[in-house]
Design an enzyme around this catalytic site. Structure first.
Site, mmCIF file in Angstrom:
data_model
loop_
_atom_site.group_PDB
_atom_site.id
_atom_site.type_symbol
_atom_site.label_atom_id
_atom_site.label_comp_id
_atom_site.label_asym_id
_atom_site.label_seq_id
_atom_site.Cartn_x
_atom_site.Cartn_y
_atom_site.Cartn_z
ATOM 1 N N HIS A 11 3.992 8.397 8.151
ATOM 2 C CA HIS A 11 2.871 7.727 7.467
ATOM 3 C C HIS A 11 2.861 6.222 7.619
ATOM 4 O O HIS A 11 1.983 5.567 7.049
ATOM 5 C CB HIS A 11 2.889 8.028 5.969
ATOM 6 C CG HIS A 11 2.633 9.448 5.621
ATOM 7 N ND1 HIS A 11 1.382 9.918 5.295
ATOM 8 C CD2 HIS A 11 3.462 10.511 5.552
ATOM 9 C CE1 HIS A 11 1.464 11.206 5.019
ATOM 10 N NE2 HIS A 11 2.714 11.599 5.185
ATOM 11 N N LYS B 10 -6.664 -0.336 -4.147
ATOM 12 C CA LYS B 10 -5.541 0.186 -3.360
ATOM 13 C C LYS B 10 -4.296 -0.571 -3.809
ATOM 14 O O LYS B 10 -4.405 -1.565 -4.518
ATOM 15 C CB LYS B 10 -5.774 -0.002 -1.862
ATOM 16 C CG LYS B 10 -6.183 -1.426 -1.455
ATOM 17 C CD LYS B 10 -6.438 -1.549 0.037
ATOM 18 C CE LYS B 10 -7.782 -1.031 0.489
ATOM 19 N NZ LYS B 10 -7.712 0.017 1.503
ATOM 20 N N ARG B 11 -3.106 -0.107 -3.399
ATOM 21 C CA ARG B 11 -1.917 -0.851 -3.727
ATOM 22 C C ARG B 11 -2.031 -2.281 -3.201
ATOM 23 O O ARG B 11 -2.688 -2.532 -2.187
ATOM 24 C CB ARG B 11 -0.688 -0.172 -3.102
ATOM 25 C CG ARG B 11 -0.305 1.119 -3.775
ATOM 26 C CD ARG B 11 0.088 0.886 -5.208
ATOM 27 N NE ARG B 11 1.354 0.200 -5.282
ATOM 28 C CZ ARG B 11 2.479 0.753 -5.742
ATOM 29 N NH1 ARG B 11 2.485 1.991 -6.190
ATOM 30 N NH2 ARG B 11 3.600 0.047 -5.782
ATOM 31 N N LYS C 252 -13.019 8.287 0.654
ATOM 32 C CA LYS C 252 -13.613 8.588 -0.664
ATOM 33 C C LYS C 252 -14.843 7.720 -0.906
ATOM 34 O O LYS C 252 -15.861 8.197 -1.433
ATOM 35 C CB LYS C 252 -12.566 8.385 -1.770
ATOM 36 C CG LYS C 252 -11.390 9.341 -1.650
ATOM 37 C CD LYS C 252 -10.186 8.931 -2.477
ATOM 38 C CE LYS C 252 -8.939 9.687 -2.016
ATOM 39 N NZ LYS C 252 -7.690 9.137 -2.584
ATOM 40 N N THR D 232 -7.054 6.475 2.890
ATOM 41 C CA THR D 232 -7.808 7.645 2.431
ATOM 42 C C THR D 232 -8.890 7.221 1.447
ATOM 43 O O THR D 232 -9.906 7.888 1.304
ATOM 44 C CB THR D 232 -6.873 8.687 1.770
ATOM 45 O OG1 THR D 232 -5.937 7.989 0.945
ATOM 46 C CG2 THR D 232 -6.128 9.487 2.812
ATOM 47 N N LYS E 214 -2.657 -5.341 3.423
ATOM 48 C CA LYS E 214 -3.973 -4.834 3.016
ATOM 49 C C LYS E 214 -4.960 -5.980 2.767
ATOM 50 O O LYS E 214 -6.150 -5.768 2.626
ATOM 51 C CB LYS E 214 -3.841 -3.955 1.786
ATOM 52 C CG LYS E 214 -3.037 -2.673 2.036
ATOM 53 C CD LYS E 214 -2.874 -1.857 0.752
ATOM 54 C CE LYS E 214 -1.907 -0.690 0.910
ATOM 55 N NZ LYS E 214 -2.521 0.487 1.567
HETATM 56 O O1 73E Z 1 -2.207 4.329 5.382
HETATM 57 C C1 73E Z 1 -1.611 5.041 4.322
HETATM 58 C C2 73E Z 1 -1.916 6.524 4.482
HETATM 59 O O2 73E Z 1 -3.297 6.764 4.356
HETATM 60 C C3 73E Z 1 -0.112 4.833 4.316
HETATM 61 O O3 73E Z 1 0.169 3.464 4.094
HETATM 62 C C4 73E Z 1 0.525 5.668 3.229
HETATM 63 O O4 73E Z 1 0.217 7.053 3.494
HETATM 64 C C5 73E Z 1 -1.170 7.335 3.445
HETATM 65 C C6 73E Z 1 -1.353 8.825 3.643
HETATM 66 O O5 73E Z 1 -1.090 9.187 4.947
HETATM 67 C C7 73E Z 1 1.992 5.483 3.143
HETATM 68 N N1 73E Z 1 2.725 5.480 2.009
HETATM 69 C C8 73E Z 1 3.999 5.302 2.360
HETATM 70 N N2 73E Z 1 4.051 5.173 3.650
HETATM 71 N N3 73E Z 1 2.796 5.291 4.153
HETATM 72 C C9 73E Z 1 5.143 5.254 1.458
HETATM 73 C C10 73E Z 1 6.351 4.724 1.886
HETATM 74 C C11 73E Z 1 7.424 4.688 1.020
HETATM 75 C C12 73E Z 1 7.313 5.190 -0.263
HETATM 76 C C13 73E Z 1 6.110 5.731 -0.681
HETATM 77 C C14 73E Z 1 5.029 5.761 0.170
#
Ligand code: 73E
Length: 838
Positions: free
Chosen positions: A373, A564-565, A676, A672, A570
């Protein structure tokens, strides 16, 4: 009637008066649950008691389906998808289940006829915030789609006692508050105490020869922890399937501690109990440095070991041998968080079930799939060898063994290429030694995927480039999706009704059908209704903001939303630079014609991420000035809404006109929220990053506000030597904006407050805000122009929603099923007497 044949002494039947759907039955069930479960009568009942009674009434109506689903999976021996995720960001259950069961209107009516306030009860629910953001919410959307598509599935995760912290804003700064989501009880879960599992930690290993003179290793741990499963039903939309989400809670085993009591170490025993139970206490906020988080590795191993042992138990129960384990379960690793599962399954197969290494390895590789991810280097998980050795000594040995065999293969294929070997190794030996979890996941899985087309390409080229060269056939893309049930039907009933009136209800489980809306694009009355719907929802949000935060916003203004976070990549601060640019224009010419806008922000910063917290302070500080300047005459408003969560997402996506998706190209794996927003008719202003690229392809470039460097240009500029200072000097507008921040204008004359942020931009600007600034401002000016032509804007809005079919999580799950899991739907039939849907 359902008969529990397997319990011969207790022949009982569950009458339909508990699950019936007549108004009288539901009313009766509410009263019964209030009295018999909550132990309350109306004279003493609190709103929460009524909420609980209502929740149990709904849960009761899922139990027959849930029971039947589980029974069919066990009896038929079907292949089950097992989704392993450290996070499931479910959001409120009540409305979602009512929609999926098809009884929302009915139950609402009954509740109201009983003299209760349905909306009040609905809002009482504490949402389970068991995730940070996109990754956790994706897991929740996927669970919804798995059930809706009738795919046998189980989600495994952690039952954190405290989920993602609640955010308060004090004096413009974020303050974190513990999320006590369980304090009034959780009616949606059922503990299954009898299925408790033991997990070992620490200690040492010991080699021995078994009775057949085979070399073996046994693990002598110094701690054992119990994993207690808590099951939550996951309903599908308009089907009988109710899958299970099984979350593990850590408890200290009585027997293990009992010895300590006997030797008189009472406090020591209690202390160890507390330490054991700490494992599932709290969700880790992401974006913090990965270093030294021993408890996090403990959490990961704890839930993964419980889950794999649980799957093995289920598999053996079917009378199968472990050689066919991968035919029973397709296990998906949601990022590297559960990737210790590769070593754990090997340990279980080899040490505990005495399967030969090579066969165990085959089973393991055939079992796992790995979803990546993120490409951000600081988010790639790695654990020091010492930490590993202390906590999981046997796993470290197994990882060494996997690594040795794997590097042997690599050596054979690429002789004399020690650099490649060092990059592929499961152990990072460049400085302090680490176990690289992404490498472990890649070696141990038969399939590796990214979450959007661009992300997968970059994954193949950079982060996992060597693995891609080695095994190109393992790689594929699975662009993320979101569930239209929660993100349109539950969150935006007005729009859902309008769509259904035009094209019928099938779109809810076949989102591609939204295409049919395009046929009405020339229908002026339809466009008027579309516009009116958006207007009404914006009105609700405006009222909510006024009532909850005391800020007056104009529902006629353009609602420009970034939720978003908080993270520098971002670029919430790029959005702020635009706000200040507009503000400056007004100050320079108070009568300038501008499109009125309301800027809405929401999002949490990781507690230890100073720069993200400073960005929150900046947003609030700019808001204070802009919102209170009489020259602005309410044409601009800036609101930072605290405690952004799933529930607030449901309120804000439907109300947005403009969706801010402005990350530096190459940094946001998918996103995501972008989906939405667009599904709910917002237009996007965005970079060519993550899934934005595919959204733009689908909706058409003329219906998307594009700006900024491409990923290639970002790389190129970086390698040429990027100097933000040049942009600052050469762009007077940008210079004025930055100087205004530096001057203390937004900080009561304090020139130090935002200095770290400004200096970071002027001297480093790692996310290239300055390089994209002008292009962003130009795109925003186009937005202003476009918004003035409401007819045209409405057309674009309709086309955005109509062309979002691809981004349903149903499509994504179907791709996973066909290309990775080899899983097929299994229909759940109910006995006739069970009442149908309303
Ligand atoms: O771009 C998003 C993505 O849409 C991405 O940053 C996020 O995952 C979403 C779903 O695919 C994500 N979260 C984390 N890494 N990528 C993450 C890393 C460490 C702890 C918790 C979450």
């Amino acid at each position: 009637m359902t008969t529990f044949e397997q319990v011969p002494v207790f022949q009982c039947e569950f009458e339909d008066d508990r699950t019936g759907l007549s108004k009288e039955t539901i009313k009766r069930a509410l009263a019964d649950n209030l009295f018999y479960i909550q132990g309350k009568v109306p004279a003493t009942a609190t709103p929460n008691d009524y909420y609980m009674a209502l929740a149990y009434t709904v849960r009761d109506r899922m139990l027959q389906r849930w029971f039947k689903t589980t029974e069919v999976y066990t009896k038929k021996g079907v292949k089950v998808v097992s989704y392993l995720s450290a996070e499931f960001l479910l959001g409120p259950h009540l409305s979602n289940n009512l929609i999926n069961l098809g009884i929302y209107d009915l139950v609402r009516q009954v509740v109201e006829e009983s003299g209760l306030d349905f909306v009040q009860l609905r809002e009482i629910e504490e949402e389970p915030g068991l995730g940070n953001g996109g990754l956790g919410r994706l897991a929740a959307c996927y669970m919804d789609s798995l059930s809706t598509l009738e795919i046998p599935a189980i989600g495994y995760g952690i039952r954190y006692e405290f989920g993602i912290f609640d955010q308060e804003i004090r004096d413009g700064w974020q303050v974190e508050i513990t999320d006590k989501w369980l304090h009034l009880g959780n009616p949606w879960e059922i503990p299954r105490l009898e299925e408790t599992i033991e997990v070992k930690f620490g200690g040492r290993t010991e080699a021995y020869y078994d009775e057949k003179c085979r070399y073996r290793v046994r693990w002598i741990p110094d701690k054992v922890v119990k994993g207690v499963p808590y099951d939550t039903p996951i309903s599908g939309y308009n089907v009988n399937t109710v899958n299970t989400l099984r979350l593990w809670k850590a408890e200290a085993p009585e027997s293990f501690e009992f010895q300590a009591f006997n030797v008189g170490d009472y406090y020591g025993a209690v202390n160890r109990k507390v330490v054991s139970e700490n494992i599932t206490k709290v969700l880790y906020p992401n974006d913090e440095l990965m270093k030294g988080k021993e408890l996090r590795l403990e959490q990961q191993y704890f839930f993964v070991s419980c889950s794999l042992q649980d799957m093995i138990r289920l598999h053996l129960q079917k009378g199968e041998s472990l050689e066919t384990f991968h035919q029973s379960f397709a296990v998906q690793l949601n990022d590297t968080h559960p990737s210790i599962g590769v070593a754990e399954l090997m340990r279980l197969l080899v040490d505990e079930y005495e399967i030969e290494w090579d066969q165990a390895w085959q089973i393991t590789q055939n079992t796992f799939g790995y979803t990546n991810h993120t490409l951000l280097p600081e988010a790639l998980e790695k654990w020091t060898l010492s930490l590993f050795k202390n906590l999981l000594p046997r796993h470290l040995q197994i990882i060494y063994e996997i690594n040795q065999r794997f590097l042997g293969q690599v050596r054979a294929k690429y002789p004399n290429d020690s650099d490649r070997l060092a990059r592929l190794s499961l152990i990072d030996e460049s400085g302090e030694k680490y176990v690289r979890m992404a490498n472990l996941a890649s070696v141990g899985s038969h399939a590796i995927n990214g979450v959007a087309a661009l992300h997968t390409e970059l994954l193949k080229r950079d982060v996992l480039g060597d693995f891609h060269e080695l095994w190109p056939e393992k790689f594929s893309n699975k662009t993320n999706g979101v569930t239209p049930r929660r993100w349109i039907v539950v969150s935006n009933p007005l729009l859902a009704n309008l769509i259904t009136r035009k094209i019928g209800v099938d779109w809810i489980s076949h989102l591609e059908d939204l295409k049919q809306l395009e046929a009405f694009i020339e229908d002026a009355e339809f466009r008027r209704e579309w516009r009116q719907t958006k207007q009404d929802i914006k009105g609700y949000l405006a009222t909510y903001i006024k009532e909850n935060h005391g800020i007056e916003v104009n529902p006629e203004s353009l609602f420009d939303v970034q939720v978003k976070r908080l993270h520098e990549y971002k670029r919430q601060h790029l959005n702020v630079l635009h706000i200040i640019t507009l503000y400056k224009r007004i100050k320079d010419n108070p009568n300038i014609e501008i499109t009125p806008r309301t800027f809405i922000f929401g999002g949490k910063a990781a507690p230890g991420y100073f720069m993200a917290k400073l960005i929150i302070k900046l947003i609030n500080s700019v808001g204070d000035v802009v919102n209170n300047d009489p020259d602005v005459r309410d044409r601009l408003k800036v609101v930072f809404l605290p405690d952004y969560n799933v529930r607030f997402g449901q309120r804000v996506y439907p109300a947005a006109d403009l969706s801010e998706q402005i990350s530096t190209a190459g940094k946001e794996a998918s996103g995501t929220g972008n989906m939405k927003f667009a599904m709910n008719g917002a237009l996007t202003i965005g970079t060519l990053d993550g899934a934005n690229i595919e959204i733009r392809e689908e909706v058409g470039e003329e219906n998307f506000f594009l700006f900024g460097l491409t990923t290639e240009q970002v790389y190129e500029l970086k390698s040429k030597g990027y100097n933000p200072w040049d942009y600052y000097h050469n762009n007077p507008q940008l210079k004025q904006v930055i100087d205004l921040i530096s001057s203390g204008f937004f900080s009561h004359g304090d020139t130090n407050l935002f200095r770290p942020l400004v200096d970071s931009l002027l001297y480093h600007d790692p996310y290239m805000l300055f390089a994209d600034y002008q292009s962003y401002i130009d795109a925003q000016d186009q937005v202003n122009q476009a918004y003035r032509d409401q007819e045209h804007w409405t057309r674009m809005s309709i086309l955005n929603a109509a062309r979002m079919g691809k981004f349903s999580s149903d499509r994504a799950i179907l791709e996973y099923c066909q290309e990775i899991w080899n899983a097929v739907p299994v229909k759940i039939e109910l006995e006739e007497y069970i009442q149908g849907r309303a």
